[in-house]
Design a protein around this motif. Sequence first.
Motif, PDB file in Angstrom:
ATOM      1  N   MET A  49      36.641 -33.558 -86.991  1.00  0.00           N
ATOM      2  CA  MET A  49      37.509 -34.727 -86.815  1.00  0.00           C
ATOM      3  C   MET A  49      36.937 -35.752 -85.845  1.00  0.00           C
ATOM      4  O   MET A  49      37.539 -36.812 -85.638  1.00  0.00           O
ATOM      5  CB  MET A  49      38.895 -34.272 -86.339  1.00  0.00           C
ATOM      6  N   ASN A  50      35.786 -35.435 -85.238  1.00  0.00           N
ATOM      7  CA  ASN A  50      35.132 -36.380 -84.332  1.00  0.00           C
ATOM      8  C   ASN A  50      33.658 -36.505 -84.698  1.00  0.00           C
ATOM      9  O   ASN A  50      32.769 -36.173 -83.897  1.00  0.00           O
ATOM     10  CB  ASN A  50      35.283 -35.917 -82.886  1.00  0.00           C
ATOM     11  N   PRO A  51      33.361 -36.974 -85.910  1.00  0.00           N
ATOM     12  CA  PRO A  51      31.963 -37.051 -86.353  1.00  0.00           C
ATOM     13  C   PRO A  51      31.140 -37.988 -85.468  1.00  0.00           C
ATOM     14  O   PRO A  51      31.612 -39.039 -85.043  1.00  0.00           O
ATOM     15  CB  PRO A  51      32.079 -37.604 -87.771  1.00  0.00           C
ATOM     16  N   GLY A  52      29.931 -37.536 -85.135  1.00  0.00           N
ATOM     17  CA  GLY A  52      29.037 -38.367 -84.341  1.00  0.00           C
ATOM     18  C   GLY A  52      29.221 -38.238 -82.850  1.00  0.00           C
ATOM     19  O   GLY A  52      28.452 -38.842 -82.092  1.00  0.00           O
ATOM     20  N   GLN A  53      30.214 -37.467 -82.411  1.00  0.00           N
ATOM     21  CA  GLN A  53      30.403 -37.294 -80.965  1.00  0.00           C
ATOM     22  C   GLN A  53      29.359 -36.315 -80.453  1.00  0.00           C
ATOM     23  O   GLN A  53      29.374 -35.128 -80.775  1.00  0.00           O
ATOM     24  CB  GLN A  53      31.809 -36.784 -80.646  1.00  0.00           C
ATOM     25  N   LEU A  54      28.457 -36.789 -79.625  1.00  0.00           N
ATOM     26  CA  LEU A  54      27.290 -36.033 -79.207  1.00  0.00           C
ATOM     27  C   LEU A  54      27.656 -34.740 -78.479  1.00  0.00           C
ATOM     28  O   LEU A  54      27.016 -33.706 -78.673  1.00  0.00           O
ATOM     29  CB  LEU A  54      26.405 -36.902 -78.303  1.00  0.00           C
ATOM     30  N   ASP A  55      28.700 -34.782 -77.654  1.00  0.00           N
ATOM     31  CA  ASP A  55      29.060 -33.632 -76.825  1.00  0.00           C
ATOM     32  C   ASP A  55      30.234 -32.847 -77.398  1.00  0.00           C
ATOM     33  O   ASP A  55      30.914 -32.117 -76.673  1.00  0.00           O
ATOM     34  CB  ASP A  55      29.408 -34.095 -75.414  1.00  0.00           C
ATOM     35  N   ALA A  56      30.454 -32.955 -78.704  1.00  0.00           N
ATOM     36  CA  ALA A  56      31.653 -32.388 -79.317  1.00  0.00           C
ATOM     37  C   ALA A  56      31.811 -30.891 -79.062  1.00  0.00           C
ATOM     38  O   ALA A  56      32.918 -30.404 -78.861  1.00  0.00           O
ATOM     39  CB  ALA A  56      31.650 -32.662 -80.819  1.00  0.00           C
ATOM     40  N   PHE A  57      30.715 -30.132 -79.060  1.00  0.00           N
ATOM     41  CA  PHE A  57      30.833 -28.690 -78.889  1.00  0.00           C
ATOM     42  C   PHE A  57      31.261 -28.311 -77.465  1.00  0.00           C
ATOM     43  O   PHE A  57      31.621 -27.164 -77.214  1.00  0.00           O
ATOM     44  CB  PHE A  57      29.521 -27.989 -79.250  1.00  0.00           C
ATOM     45  N   GLY A  58      31.268 -29.271 -76.565  1.00  0.00           N
ATOM     46  CA  GLY A  58      31.791 -29.029 -75.227  1.00  0.00           C
ATOM     47  C   GLY A  58      33.302 -29.089 -75.168  1.00  0.00           C
ATOM     48  O   GLY A  58      33.887 -28.992 -74.094  1.00  0.00           O
ATOM     49  N   CYS A  59      33.965 -29.214 -76.325  1.00  0.00           N
ATOM     50  CA  CYS A  59      35.425 -29.303 -76.371  1.00  0.00           C
ATOM     51  C   CYS A  59      36.096 -27.968 -76.105  1.00  0.00           C
ATOM     52  O   CYS A  59      37.304 -27.910 -75.844  1.00  0.00           O
ATOM     53  CB  CYS A  59      35.883 -29.843 -77.724  1.00  0.00           C
ATOM     54  N   VAL A  60      35.337 -26.865 -76.175  1.00  0.00           N
ATOM     55  CA  VAL A  60      35.905 -25.539 -75.999  1.00  0.00           C
ATOM     56  C   VAL A  60      34.797 -24.604 -75.525  1.00  0.00           C
ATOM     57  O   VAL A  60      33.623 -24.809 -75.861  1.00  0.00           O
ATOM     58  CB  VAL A  60      36.538 -25.024 -77.312  1.00  0.00           C
ATOM     59  N   THR A  61      35.153 -23.601 -74.730  1.00  0.00           N
ATOM     60  CA  THR A  61      34.167 -22.620 -74.281  1.00  0.00           C
ATOM     61  C   THR A  61      34.584 -21.230 -74.768  1.00  0.00           C
ATOM     62  O   THR A  61      35.663 -21.042 -75.310  1.00  0.00           O
ATOM     63  CB  THR A  61      34.018 -22.627 -72.752  1.00  0.00           C
ATOM     64  N   GLY A  62      33.687 -20.261 -74.538  1.00  0.00           N
ATOM     65  CA  GLY A  62      33.935 -18.929 -75.076  1.00  0.00           C
ATOM     66  C   GLY A  62      33.526 -18.825 -76.533  1.00  0.00           C
ATOM     67  O   GLY A  62      33.976 -17.928 -77.249  1.00  0.00           O
ATOM     68  N   LYS A  63      32.669 -19.730 -76.964  1.00  0.00           N
ATOM     69  CA  LYS A  63      32.204 -19.742 -78.353  1.00  0.00           C
ATOM     70  C   LYS A  63      31.131 -18.671 -78.561  1.00  0.00           C
ATOM     71  O   LYS A  63      30.485 -18.235 -77.605  1.00  0.00           O
ATOM     72  CB  LYS A  63      31.612 -21.127 -78.697  1.00  0.00           C
ATOM     73  N   PRO A  64      30.908 -18.259 -79.813  1.00  0.00           N
ATOM     74  CA  PRO A  64      29.789 -17.339 -80.066  1.00  0.00           C
ATOM     75  C   PRO A  64      28.460 -18.028 -79.789  1.00  0.00           C
ATOM     76  O   PRO A  64      28.361 -19.259 -79.836  1.00  0.00           O
ATOM     77  CB  PRO A  64      29.949 -16.983 -81.548  1.00  0.00           C
ATOM     78  N   LEU A  65      27.431 -17.242 -79.506  1.00  0.00           N
ATOM     79  CA  LEU A  65      26.111 -17.806 -79.199  1.00  0.00           C
ATOM     80  C   LEU A  65      25.598 -18.687 -80.330  1.00  0.00           C
ATOM     81  O   LEU A  65      24.948 -19.702 -80.087  1.00  0.00           O
ATOM     82  CB  LEU A  65      25.111 -16.686 -78.928  1.00  0.00           C
ATOM     83  N   SER A  66      25.889 -18.297 -81.556  1.00  0.00           N
ATOM     84  CA  SER A  66      25.411 -19.059 -82.709  1.00  0.00           C
ATOM     85  C   SER A  66      26.045 -20.436 -82.802  1.00  0.00           C
ATOM     86  O   SER A  66      25.565 -21.297 -83.546  1.00  0.00           O
ATOM     87  CB  SER A  66      25.690 -18.277 -84.002  1.00  0.00           C
ATOM     88  N   LEU A  67      27.120 -20.654 -82.049  1.00  0.00           N
ATOM     89  CA  LEU A  67      27.806 -21.952 -82.072  1.00  0.00           C
ATOM     90  C   LEU A  67      27.795 -22.568 -80.677  1.00  0.00           C
ATOM     91  O   LEU A  67      28.785 -23.089 -80.194  1.00  0.00           O
ATOM     92  CB  LEU A  67      29.244 -21.788 -82.581  1.00  0.00           C
TER      93      LEU A  67
END
Length: 478
Positions: A172-190
Amino acid sequence: MAKSVAKPVQNAHFFDDVSQFFDHAAQFTKHPQGLLNQIKVCNSIYRFSFPFRRGDQIEVIHAWRVEHSQHMSPTKGGIRYSELVNEDEVMALAALMTYKCAIVNVPFGGAKGGICINPKNYSVSELETITRRYTVELIKKNFIGPAIDVPAPDYGTGEREMSWIADTYTTMNPGQLDAFGCVTGKPLSLHGINGRKAATGRGVAIAIRECVDVAEDMKEIGLTPGIAGKKVIVQGLGNVGYNTAKFLMEFGAIIVGVCEYDGALYNPDGLDPDAILEHRKNTGSILNYKKAKKQFKTPAEGLEQACDILVPAALENQLTEDNIGRIKAKIIAEGANGPTTPGAEAAFVKNGGIIIPDMYCNAGGVTVSYFEWLKNLSHVAFGRMDKRYEEMSNLNLVNTVETITGKSLTSAQRMAIVKGADELELVNSGLEDTMIRSYHEIRAIKNANAAIDTLRTAAFVGSIDKIAISYQNLGIWP
């Protein structure tokens, strides 16, 4: 036909408990009452419901996201899936996150989320639908984002749910460079980080080790200093409880008791948590484990057995005025949030016990979540840039020393000196340093004022002072 998932009766006491601890500590600070009121209150409470189709019926799911304090951004806190989730609980947990981050010097405000469901009653695909819909609701109201509010796992959630949240947000936020910083505790692959899953339990174990290493404090409660040989009962064999037990055993402690929702096991000579988990996997229960010398169908009885250290690592309000008098431990290390009521703490400390408070003791999770967030913003894994360079520099140093001295190191000695740190080693080092420094900072506050009666009060005093300075630096308060 619409069907509303049953909401639990609101037992408005957990946030009051946190506020009671806060008010008690606030008297040892010099901040104006208006500023203290601002620090204590929850700034934003988002309560919402959404429909969920299940077969030919529609359920109404009740959910919350609370941002307690924006004195620093983003706010940070886990998402809990439980039938017992209610607004008061989420508010209390969000407040504890604010104080917790301040204690361990992590630059976040506090937040928390919850969905009122029992995840065991839903299939994986149904949980995915609920999680993604919850995320959409947060996005619509601007309650999630790498610079706004960053969720994490909590009771009933884990890497899987965090990956669904991350995928929904990035979609829902295409192109947002830091998008994966929206949540922590993610699997290593993500884009997760090594060491996050075990971080809370590792932090609890380090906190306990630091506490029992202080000879002066151990003498006062009648224990010998040092973790070796200390007998420990752990309540909860989930992620936090299991990893706490695992690391305490590595440090030399003995796990003599394990309490779970279906009962409790006890053996003064020691228990093996891995073997207990294997037994539960095969039988569906921890009960009837052959190496337990005692077992109890009521989990609460397991808490009351002889030990040096009790680690409640399940849910809140496990130690109350009703049962605290039967607790035989000398130290309570709060792996869970809010397991001890104010009245129970007062009675336990009055009888000479030490409580390592939740807001410090279980801060390992948010500490490593902070490292993961930094990794997501920098877009590079810790150690990737300098590990090889560090190894080559160390190798050149070893070769030079051997040439000058004419003596050679063994291969094991050479490996130990030359090796560069990888991401997991750096994360664990940063976590250990954080927990050690924070414990002695809290203890110093307590020892500096004879009127401060507990480590929890000292922790609150330290966090209140830090948050007050943040408000003043922002120009919000003179």
